[in-house]
Design a protein around this motif. Structure first.
Motif: not given
Ligand code: NOJ
Length: 987
Positions: A516-525, A559-567
């Motif tokens: 999860w990030c700003w758009p809600g459910s997301s994937h990371w390039v 781009n750390e990347p920031s993932v709101f629901n990640g560890p």
């Protein structure tokens, strides 16, 4: 629905007033510590700290690593060998291939890998070989030069028994003394030890081992390991070898423990700097507890540290594992090339040769302990002796800072968010109406349709091209944000392509990772994948990212990347990237790969599609060593509070000496509402940030400079104008950084490496080589500052020429409308004094040269100038002049620093032709000799196209000394070109 009674109405009224009042006060909020690990919650850090405690607690400690003498080979500047680790309590050994490379530049490099089991290997019982490759691609991203092996390096004679000595470096004055057992290296300069590896015996390469399933014990989160009482115990401390949990996430650690750690000591060096990015003093603190010291190591694990705290070794958004050590007249450094989570402990010890001296005359030694979770041990060693030598050698390896477009070093106006295209146009008009210069306006995430990058919200940004056209009328630019998380939603071609081309980061099971990030459910390039770069390029084409124009540039955030629901608000470490590498191995490089992909996408956009040859502008939040090649960084989400303004100075100084000088902090503070005084002081400081951008959170009130009201708007405008008039000096400083890595903001130790008193000073700085010395006001209600002058030299107030003389500390009055700024004697500063709306409109403006005469009576300075936007400078389209005033002949002259060429390129000719109309309109001589008092004229001669154009005279205006102030003189309109050779004679 309940109807409010009069009482509740009164309460809600009071509540509203309270909320309203609160919005004027900016409380300093602190980071959520519980979201981020401490060393003892990070298994490998805890294990290695415990290892160090155990080793250092006994005098009989023997590090279990030795270099097999029979394995040593030295050839062509490179030593190879095999370090043998003896596994405690077993007869087993692990072989660690060692290389020590000696480069032409004088830099040495030590790597330790782990021998891998190859197909067909006979497996001996006492010889364990790893079944996996340690991550060895960090250099692919970080290193771009400086690795030519030295032909002069040679084994030196007279090595003591049990050591191999290699002499290298300038005239063979450097030496590596390699001890076989326990393995260690002393790096010497002129016979004196400067840097020591493993002299405290903390080298620890956690070798590969098979997982032996044991009965599962109940574990508490973050508390798995038991601190060993001896090194033997810690070696066997298996609690965090395998899976590890934190904050509700479990890291599966399929490869088990694989940390690398080493102690690096700097004997007799009392200060260490670097290892950006942290919000603390420039001179790094000790980290093992005690008064005024930290109790946590400095951490490098790029993270979205929301509301970060001051004076802390906590990790922030970027990582540069490069450290410099400083003692009187000597600077040395190390670069720890590792992309995994890293912790650095620092302690200082004092040594005295005479036990009765009570510490007088004792020397401080700085000991450091570097601990990374995985990867190779790969360390570069720089032996100085000058700060420029160390930073220069580091930037030769990792690349020089990008030469930015001129607009990029002017003022940027940003907020989250300008809400419509009409809003942007309106702000643009208001800047003009208020006669405030600015170059760039920024769009944060709300411009997109539902946080889908490469789209525009059709309701609010219906006409982006019209908006960009209006900006272009005054040569202004737009920067739009593009983040690495791609919204996981149907009918969004970008995510469809990402998935169908399989270009996203995968989870540990090999499926596309979702978070999860700003758009809600997301994937990371996954920008580690070359195919992702090719695809990313296609997205920025003007026909793909419709609504963008030639004046649109890019901001890469999160781009750390920031993932709101990640560890720890980022990606799980067992996620998988291109090449099968775990996220753990590459985490700190992740942000750089994204900025790199965007940089090349913008380059391709203009080159391939438009045949234009322009330099990209990409701002990044996350960075690593080498990111400086790709654009600018800023210090992330600071707060509208005085301590954050204060902290921005050492933070930016630290970036500067770490090879990444194109750095700034959000002017005004991101969170909260600054008081008008704070906002004003922040603009005055920001005028000295290499990257100068005002930015604010979505919940803050509008604070464009024209809204501040008088006298604030006027004072802020003056600060902006000061930045614009000094743009030639800034651009010249950027060019210097671009050619030799020199910092743009230079701390005292860098400019005066012999002056111990100034080593820890981090609230004042010099700008490039201009001699400008600034000390922004960073405290509330201040009406003055003290500035430390390190050298025996004259300094003059920039605005009224009040004279000071070092070495001393001087007090400067600094009412709200004053920026404490001095000019060091001996310099010549180029300026452009005509107020304009944007820097692009200053292209053909005339120059003012300020000659600041110091104690020697002489002065010099340089000016670098090009079109400020294209790569034509690489083909000779630039002006590079050196100005020199010589008291012996009373002449000021301009000489060409561009290498003279008998057949200049077309681009050189065209550029010089275009610049023929650009004049020097004024020369101001500060500290002018009294003998000029009655002079009315000076004699000017100019050389055009290699021919003297004869002499002419120009008027000299004399201003005698007033109490405390210097005499000064002005030559008005001497009728000379900025790009030509000329001479002004004051004799
Ligand atoms: C976080 C960034 O640090 C901040 O500058 C930006 O405004 C927000 N993300 C929203 O994009």
């Amino acid at each position: 629905m309940a109807v409010l009674g009069s009482d509740s109405r009164r309460w809600s009224g009071l509540l509203l007033i309270f909320v309203f009042l609160c919005s004027f006060i900016t409380p300093v909020v602190t980071v959520k510590h519980e979201n981020f690990k401490k060393c003892d919650q990070s298994g490998f850090c805890k294990r290695n700290r415990a290892y160090a405690d155990a080793a250092l607690s006994t005098s009989s400690w023997q590090a279990p690593y030795s270099l097999d003498p029979a394995s040593i080979k030295f050839d062509n500047g490179m030593l190879t060998g095999s370090v043998v680790k003896t596994i405690v309590n077993t007869a087993e050994t692990v072989r660690l291939p060692l290389t020590i490379a000696f480069y032409e530049s004088g830099t040495a490099r030590v790597t330790l890998d782990e021998e891998r089991r190859q197909k067909g290997d006979i497996v001996l019982r006492h010889d364990s070989k790893a079944k996996k490759q340690r991550y060895n691609e960090a250099e692919k991203w970080a290193i771009v030069g400086g690795t030519t092996l030295s032909q002069g390096a040679a084994t030196s004679k007279g090595a003591e028994k049990g050591t191999t000595n290699i002499s290298y470096g300038p005239a063979g004055t450097f030496e590596a003394v390699i001890r076989h057992s326990p393995f260690g290296i002393d790096f010497k300069r002129n016979g004196e030890t400067q840097i020591q590896f493993n002299n405290r015996g903390l080298l620890n390469v956690e070798h590969w081992r098979p997982k032996v399933e044991k009965p599962v014990e109940e574990k508490k989160e973050g508390e798995e390991a038991v601190v060993g009482e001896s090194a033997k115990d810690t070696e066997e401390d298996e609690g965090t070898w395998w899976d590890e949990s934190f904050g509700g996430s479990t890291d599966s650690k399929p490869k088990g423990p694989e940390a690398v750690a080493l102690d690096i000591s700097f004997p007799n060096y009392q200060h260490v700097f670097g290892v950006a990015e942290h919000a603390g003093p420039l001179s790094l603190k000790e980290t093992r507890g005690g008064d005024g010291k930290y109790s946590e190591p400095y951490r490098l694990y790029n993270s979205d540290v929301f509301e970060y705290e001051m004076d802390s070794p906590m990790t922030l958004y970027g990582a540069i594992p490069f450290m410099q050590a400083q003692k009187k007249d000597s600077t040395v450094g190390v670069f720890w090339l590792n992309a995994a989570e890293t912790w650095i402990d620092i302690t200082k010890s004092s040594s005295s040769t005479n036990p009765l001296s009570l510490g007088i005359g004792s020397k401080i030694t700085t000991n450091t302990h570097w601990i990374s979770e995985s990867g190779l041990l790969d360390v570069f060693i720089f032996l100085g002796p000058k700060p420029q030598d160390v930073v220069g050698a580091y930037t030769e390896l990792t690349g020089y800072t990008q030469l930015p477009q001129q607009f990029a070093i002017a003022y940027h106006q940003c907020r989250w968010n300008y809400v419509t295209d009409e809003d942007v146009r309106d702000v643009d008009r208001k800047f003009d109406k208020n006669r405030i210069p600015y170059d760039v306006i920024w769009l944060d995430i709300e411009y997109t349709e539902g946080k889908k990058y490469f789209t525009w919200d059709p309701d609010t940004f219906a006409n982006p091209l019209g908006m960009e056209k209006q900006l272009d009328e005054h040569e202004r630019k737009l920067v739009a944000i593009i983040d690495p998380h791609i919204k996981n939603e149907g009918n969004y071609p970008v995510v469809d392509e990402l998935k169908s081309k399989d270009l996203a980061v995968h989870n540990k099971d090999g499926n596309i990772y979702e978070g999860w990030c700003w758009p809600g459910s997301s994937h990371w390039v996954d920008c580690f994948n070359p195919a992702a770069h090719t695809w990313w390029k296609s997205l920025f084409r003007y026909d793909k990212f419709k609504g963008t124009a030639k004046n649109t540039w890019i901001w890469n955030d999160m781009n750390e990347p920031s993932v709101f629901n990640g560890p720890e608000t980022t990606m799980p470490k067992d996620n998988l990237h291109h090449g099968g590498w775990e996220h753990r191995d590459v985490h700190n490089i992740n942000g750089m790969t994204f900025q790199n992909a965007t940089y090349h996408a913008i380059l391709a956009r203009d080159k391939e599609e438009d045949k234009a040859n322009v330099r990209p502008f990409v701002l990044t939040r996350s960075f690593y060593s080498g990111s400086q090649r790709l654009g600018a960084m800023w210090t992330g989400d600071n707060q509208a509070a005085w301590p954050h303004l204060e902290a921005s100075i050492p933070m930016l100084l630290s970036m500067g000496i770490s090879g990444f000088p194109f750095a700034g902090a959000d002017v005004g503070g991101f969170f909260g509402n600054p008081s008008k005084e704070l906002l004003t002081r922040w603009y005055q400081a920001g005028a000295f940030y290499p990257f100068f951008r005002g930015h604010a959170h979505i919940d803050t009130r509008r604070r464009e400079p024209y809204l501040a009201g008088e006298p604030y708007t006027q004072i802020i405008t003056q600060a902006l104008r000061l930045r614009y008039s000094l743009l030639p000096a800034w651009y010249t400083a950027f060019h210097e950084a671009h050619t030799n890595g020199a910092p743009i903001l230079r701390p005292n130790y860098y400019v005066h490496p012999g002056d111990e008193k100034g080593f820890a000073i981090d609230d004042q700085f010099y700008v490039g080589s201009t001699g400008l010395l600034a000390k922004p006001v960073t405290t509330e209600g201040a009406d003055g500052v003290d500035i430390y002058l390190a050298d025996k030299e004259k300094y003059f107030d920039y605005f009224d020429y009040w004279m000071y003389e070092g070495p001393t500390t001087v007090s400067l009055a600094a009412s709200l409308d004053t920026i404490p700024l001095l000019m060091q004697g001996g310099h010549i500063i180029p300026r452009r004094d005509r107020p304009r709306r944007s820097s692009g409109l200053m292209r053909y403006d005339p120059f003012t040269l300020v000659v600041v005469i110091g104690n020697s009576g002489d002065a010099e300075g340089t000016l670098y100038l090009d079109d400020g936007e294209s790569f034509d400078y690489e083909e000779g389209a630039f002006i590079h002049r050196r100005f020199e005033y010589k008291s012996a002949t009373s002449t000021l002259m301009s000489e060409d620093l561009a290498a003279a060429s008998a057949s200049p390129s077309r681009k050189t000719k065209d550029y010089l032709k275009a610049m023929e109309k650009v004049r020097v309109e004024k020369v101001i001589v500060v500290g002018a000799p009294e003998s000029w008092k009655s002079k009315k004229e000076v004699e000017v001669s100019e050389e055009l196209a290699g021919k003297s154009s004869g002499t002419k005279s120009a008027e000299l205006e004399w201003h005698g000394k007033e109490e405390g102030k210097a005499a000064w003189a002005v030559v008005r309109d001497p009728g000379i070109q900025i790009g030509a050779g000329w001479k002004i004679s004051f004799a």
